[in-house]
Each structure stands twice: as C-alpha cells, then as structure tokens.
Design an enzyme around this catalytic site. Sequence first.
Site, PDB file in Angstrom:
ATOM      1  N   GLY A  27       0.802  -1.217   0.000  1.00  0.00           N
ATOM      2  CA  GLY A  27       0.000   0.000   0.000  1.00  0.00           C
ATOM      3  C   GLY A  27       0.831   1.261   0.000  1.00  0.00           C
ATOM      4  N   ALA A  28       2.135   1.158  -0.026  1.00  0.00           N
ATOM      5  CA  ALA A  28       2.986   2.364  -0.014  1.00  0.00           C
ATOM      6  C   ALA A  28       4.247   2.185  -0.867  1.00  0.00           C
ATOM      7  CB  ALA A  28       3.288   2.757   1.424  1.00  0.00           C
ATOM      8  N   SER A 139      -3.619  -0.006  14.771  1.00  0.00           N
ATOM      9  CA  SER A 139      -4.267   1.260  15.134  1.00  0.00           C
ATOM     10  C   SER A 139      -4.669   1.269  16.601  1.00  0.00           C
ATOM     11  CB  SER A 139      -5.519   1.446  14.280  1.00  0.00           C
ATOM     12  OG  SER A 139      -6.293   2.501  14.771  1.00  0.00           O
ATOM     13  N   TYR A 164     -13.481  -2.935  11.395  1.00  0.00           N
ATOM     14  CA  TYR A 164     -12.138  -2.355  11.262  1.00  0.00           C
ATOM     15  C   TYR A 164     -11.347  -2.571  12.559  1.00  0.00           C
ATOM     16  CZ  TYR A 164      -8.423   1.145  10.836  1.00  0.00           C
ATOM     17  OH  TYR A 164      -7.203   1.772  10.804  1.00  0.00           O
TER      18      TYR A 164
HETATM   19  N1  LIG Z   1      -5.117   7.397   8.601  1.00  0.00           N
HETATM   20  C1  LIG Z   1      -5.226   7.178   9.904  1.00  0.00           C
HETATM   21  O1  LIG Z   1      -5.628   8.067  10.687  1.00  0.00           O
HETATM   22  C2  LIG Z   1      -4.854   5.853  10.461  1.00  0.00           C
HETATM   23  C3  LIG Z   1      -4.368   4.829   9.653  1.00  0.00           C
HETATM   24  N2  LIG Z   1      -4.043   3.615  10.213  1.00  0.00           N
HETATM   25  C4  LIG Z   1      -3.543   2.532   9.390  1.00  0.00           C
HETATM   26  O2  LIG Z   1      -2.538   3.011   8.517  1.00  0.00           O
HETATM   27  C5  LIG Z   1      -2.443   2.162   7.362  1.00  0.00           C
HETATM   28  C6  LIG Z   1      -2.325   3.023   6.134  1.00  0.00           C
HETATM   29  O3  LIG Z   1      -3.557   3.676   5.938  1.00  0.00           O
HETATM   30  P1  LIG Z   1      -3.683   5.166   5.354  1.00  0.00           P
HETATM   31  O4  LIG Z   1      -2.497   5.517   4.555  1.00  0.00           O
HETATM   32  O5  LIG Z   1      -4.102   6.042   6.454  1.00  0.00           O
HETATM   33  O6  LIG Z   1      -4.958   4.963   4.417  1.00  0.00           O
HETATM   34  P2  LIG Z   1      -5.113   5.072   2.826  1.00  0.00           P
HETATM   35  O7  LIG Z   1      -6.506   4.635   2.532  1.00  0.00           O
HETATM   36  O8  LIG Z   1      -4.678   6.395   2.334  1.00  0.00           O
HETATM   37  O9  LIG Z   1      -4.058   3.994   2.314  1.00  0.00           O
HETATM   38  C7  LIG Z   1      -4.322   2.633   2.403  1.00  0.00           C
HETATM   39  C8  LIG Z   1      -3.579   1.941   1.283  1.00  0.00           C
HETATM   40  O10 LIG Z   1      -3.961   0.554   1.304  1.00  0.00           O
HETATM   41  C9  LIG Z   1      -4.193   0.162  -0.008  1.00  0.00           C
HETATM   42  N3  LIG Z   1      -5.121  -0.974  -0.109  1.00  0.00           N
HETATM   43  C10 LIG Z   1      -6.397  -1.052   0.291  1.00  0.00           C
HETATM   44  N4  LIG Z   1      -6.915  -2.232  -0.029  1.00  0.00           N
HETATM   45  C11 LIG Z   1      -5.942  -2.930  -0.666  1.00  0.00           C
HETATM   46  C12 LIG Z   1      -5.870  -4.202  -1.262  1.00  0.00           C
HETATM   47  N5  LIG Z   1      -6.932  -5.006  -1.328  1.00  0.00           N
HETATM   48  N6  LIG Z   1      -4.706  -4.601  -1.810  1.00  0.00           N
HETATM   49  C13 LIG Z   1      -3.626  -3.775  -1.795  1.00  0.00           C
HETATM   50  N7  LIG Z   1      -3.635  -2.552  -1.257  1.00  0.00           N
HETATM   51  C14 LIG Z   1      -4.785  -2.131  -0.715  1.00  0.00           C
HETATM   52  C15 LIG Z   1      -4.807   1.388  -0.692  1.00  0.00           C
HETATM   53  O11 LIG Z   1      -4.710   1.248  -2.083  1.00  0.00           O
HETATM   54  P3  LIG Z   1      -5.429   2.262  -3.116  1.00  0.00           P
HETATM   55  O12 LIG Z   1      -4.532   3.463  -3.139  1.00  0.00           O
HETATM   56  O13 LIG Z   1      -5.433   1.498  -4.390  1.00  0.00           O
HETATM   57  O14 LIG Z   1      -6.781   2.544  -2.566  1.00  0.00           O
HETATM   58  C16 LIG Z   1      -3.940   2.481  -0.097  1.00  0.00           C
HETATM   59  O15 LIG Z   1      -2.764   2.635  -0.852  1.00  0.00           O
HETATM   60  C17 LIG Z   1      -3.675   1.261   7.400  1.00  0.00           C
HETATM   61  O16 LIG Z   1      -3.291  -0.019   7.834  1.00  0.00           O
HETATM   62  C18 LIG Z   1      -4.572   1.918   8.446  1.00  0.00           C
HETATM   63  O17 LIG Z   1      -5.406   0.992   9.104  1.00  0.00           O
HETATM   64  C19 LIG Z   1      -4.157   3.408  11.553  1.00  0.00           C
HETATM   65  C20 LIG Z   1      -4.613   4.375  12.391  1.00  0.00           C
HETATM   66  C21 LIG Z   1      -5.014   5.688  11.915  1.00  0.00           C
HETATM   67  C1  LIG Z   2     -11.749  13.942  18.861  1.00  0.00           C
HETATM   68  C2  LIG Z   2     -10.674  14.637  18.071  1.00  0.00           C
HETATM   69  C3  LIG Z   2     -10.159  14.089  16.921  1.00  0.00           C
HETATM   70  C4  LIG Z   2     -10.654  12.788  16.453  1.00  0.00           C
HETATM   71  C5  LIG Z   2      -9.928  11.671  16.411  1.00  0.00           C
HETATM   72  C6  LIG Z   2     -10.433  10.450  15.830  1.00  0.00           C
HETATM   73  C7  LIG Z   2     -11.880  10.296  15.557  1.00  0.00           C
HETATM   74  C8  LIG Z   2      -9.534   9.496  15.541  1.00  0.00           C
HETATM   75  C9  LIG Z   2      -9.832   8.295  14.821  1.00  0.00           C
HETATM   76  C10 LIG Z   2      -8.825   7.513  14.486  1.00  0.00           C
HETATM   77  C11 LIG Z   2      -8.979   6.393  13.619  1.00  0.00           C
HETATM   78  C12 LIG Z   2     -10.191   6.159  12.855  1.00  0.00           C
HETATM   79  C13 LIG Z   2      -7.963   5.552  13.516  1.00  0.00           C
HETATM   80  C14 LIG Z   2      -7.897   4.548  12.530  1.00  0.00           C
HETATM   81  O1  LIG Z   2      -7.297   3.540  12.710  1.00  0.00           O
HETATM   82  C15 LIG Z   2      -9.138  14.834  16.073  1.00  0.00           C
HETATM   83  C16 LIG Z   2      -9.582  14.772  14.629  1.00  0.00           C
HETATM   84  C17 LIG Z   2      -7.740  14.208  16.194  1.00  0.00           C
HETATM   85  C18 LIG Z   2      -9.002  16.286  16.478  1.00  0.00           C
HETATM   86  C19 LIG Z   2      -8.942  16.489  17.950  1.00  0.00           C
HETATM   87  C20 LIG Z   2     -10.216  15.962  18.601  1.00  0.00           C
END
Ligand SMILES: NC(=O)C1=CN([C@@H]2O[C@H](COP(=O)(O)OP(=O)(O)OC[C@H]3O[C@@H](n4cnc5c(N)ncnc54)[C@H](OP(=O)(O)O)[C@@H]3O)[C@@H](O)[C@H]2O)C=CC1
Ligand SMILES: CC1=C(/C=C/C(C)=C/C=C/C(C)=C/C=O)C(C)(C)CCC1
Length: 280
Positions: A27-28, A139, A164
């Site tokens: 994914g990266a 996460s 999730y």
């Molecule tokens: N963003 C956040 O606040 C948080 C993120 N995370 C974790 O961080 C990681 C990265 O996510 P993030 O960059 O934020 O999210 P994005 O959605 O931006 O990136 C996720 C990546 O995963 C790829 N992907 C999804 N499904 C598949 C698949 N079937 N096969 C191959 N690749 C796939 C996507 O591909 P495509 O570009 O083609 O869609 C994309 O490149 C995840 O594991 C997420 O759970 C954890 C906590 C918080």
């Molecule tokens: C309350 C609150 C927030 C919400 C945080 C949330 C809702 C986080 C969700 C995280 C997830 C979905 C992680 C995925 O793995 C912000 C935006 C930081 C701003 C400050 C106050």
Amino acid sequence: PQIRQMLSSGVCTSTTQLPGKVAVVTGARVYIACRDVQKGELVAKEIQTMTGNQEVLVRKLDLADTKSIRTFAKDFLAEEKHLHILINNAGVMMCPYSKTADGFEMHIGVNHLGHFLLTHLLLEKLKESAPSRIVNVSSLAHHLGRIHFHDLQGQKFYSAGLAYCHSKLANILFTRELARRLKGSGVTAYSLHPGTVNSELVRHSSFMRCLWRLFFFFIKTPQQGAQTSLYCALTEGLENLSGNHFSDCHVTWVSAQARNETIARRLWDVSCDLLGIPMD
Ligand SMILES: NC(=O)C1=CN([C@@H]2O[C@H](COP(=O)(O)OP(=O)(O)OC[C@H]3O[C@@H](n4cnc5c(N)ncnc54)[C@H](OP(=O)(O)O)[C@@H]3O)[C@@H](O)[C@H]2O)C=CC1
Ligand SMILES: CC1=C(/C=C/C(C)=C/C=C/C(C)=C/C=O)C(C)(C)CCC1
C-alpha cells in the site's frame, strides 16, 4: 499550535542507510506492492525524483485476492535474493459489508488475512536475510476490537466501524504470535499506531471525511504518519522489543485482548486453516 504538536509528535531520527537492502511496503513505497499499478507508478516517479533513488519498483498486489498475493510472492521470490524489511501497511476502513475474492469479510480479509498470507509466503526469505523485520501497521482502534471466533466473517452481526477495530486487533495479535514464534531466528516483528493521519482511509465514511476536513490542521500529514513505521523498520537496537506495539516512536500499551496469548495462538491456527496453510 501546542495541540497540533501534541497530536503530531514522534519523529524517526534513525540515520540507518540501506545500501544493498530490500524492502517491501504494501500500500505504499520502495517495492511498492499495490493493487493499482498506475497509481503506484506515479508515486514511484515522485520518490525517484525526490530522492534520486531509481530503485523504486512497482508490483501488483491485491490483498483482497489470495491468488494475487501468491503471484506477487512467487514473482518477488524469483526476482530477489533478499528481503530485509516487510511493512504490512495497506488497509481498508469502514467499508460496507463486502467480501474478498476468497469470500472473507473485507476488513479481516485485507487487513489481517491478506497480510498473514503475504508474510507467510515471504517468511523463509526474511529468515535467510536476517537480521530482518516485519512491521504491521495497526491502530489505536484495536482497543474497541474483539476476535469473535464464532463470527469472524461478520455474517451474524456486522458493523463497519467495529469490523475495522477487530481487524486492527488481529494485526497486533498476529505480531505478538509472530514475534514469539520467530524468537532466535533474527527476524523481529513490531506493530504500531501511526497516529491520526490525513489520508484516504476515511473514504468510506462521510462523517469521518467531514471530521478529517474540519480537524485538518490537527491531524498528522502522511509524512508524520510514516515516522513510527520508519522507526520500527530502521532503528538500531530494537530487536529485544520484538512483539511490542509502538506509537509516536515509543513503545505503548495495548488492550487486554491484544495481550491474550491464547487468543493469539487460536487466531494463528484459524488463519492458517482459512488460508489453507499447514499448521506447525
Ligand atoms: N489514517 C489514519 O488516521 C490511520 C491509519 N491507520 C492505518 O494506517 C495504514 C495506512 O492507511 P492510510 O495511509 O491512512 O490509508 P489510505 O486509505 O490512504 O491507504 C491505504 C492503502 O492501502 C491500499 N489498499 C487497500 N486495499 C488494498 C488491497 N486489497 N490490496 C492492496 N492494497 C490495498 C490502498 O490502495 P489504493 O490506493 O489502491 O486505494 C492504499 O494505498 C492502514 O493499515 C490503516 O489501518 C491506523 C490508524 C489511523
Ligand atoms: C476527537 C478529536 C479528533 C478525532 C480523532 C479520531 C476520531 C480518531 C480516529 C482515528 C482512527 C479512525 C484511527 C484509525 O485507525 C481529532 C480529529 C484528532 C481532532 C482532535 C479531537
């Protein structure tokens, strides 16, 4: 600014260089293993331009299809002598109920089982290349997760948000069991929470998209969000912390479920069974 700094902290300060090393990031980036090769090529070009490193390779990998995972691994193993770093980063969040090509619920299928199979197929190469590392991006959401062995595929009850969380708990249990099994092999495993990051993860939820837009200033940039993954992949001397969970480039605590060894072992066996991998 102080709130922003608090929510965006953690910087990987490792100066480790990687000449001659090989890394796969799902994914990266680096061996960019992604489902959309065109998108991956654009990112590869950007990295090549920014870093001057031409060795950024793009390969097709759809974690929602075990055939694609097997093809990626087979081609990778034929192409490369070593693998030093595997970052299981790809993920989906809050998708409407849907199934992978193999009939697994999408969250558990992509986030856990897809990475479980990929890791299994690359494990011998990682062992041969030791010291090597596996980094699983989980996460904070794992705190709300539970492993419902009687309904792992969400057929009896489905909540997109909880599905999730369950899959992110599975990432941590997988990491801990992996670390336990790999003790003494030179391969270490880490899980992490990247922070709340401005990315496309929220694409399936209009509420989350609004929240992300509203709090844009407070959440991490993708570059900040990558720091803890880099820290786990690169920092020297982290080997004795194998199996631990990180956030903001520090070890952090996980839920009681995530620390449960019995659940971790059972999830391992169930995952092998679902994927047709021989149990050992
Ligand atoms: N963003 C956040 O606040 C948080 C993120 N995370 C974790 O961080 C990681 C990265 O996510 P993030 O960059 O934020 O999210 P994005 O959605 O931006 O990136 C996720 C990546 O995963 C790829 N992907 C999804 N499904 C598949 C698949 N079937 N096969 C191959 N690749 C796939 C996507 O591909 P495509 O570009 O083609 O869609 C994309 O490149 C995840 O594991 C997420 O759970 C954890 C906590 C918080
Ligand atoms: C309350 C609150 C927030 C919400 C945080 C949330 C809702 C986080 C969700 C995280 C997830 C979905 C992680 C995925 O793995 C912000 C935006 C930081 C701003 C400050 C106050």
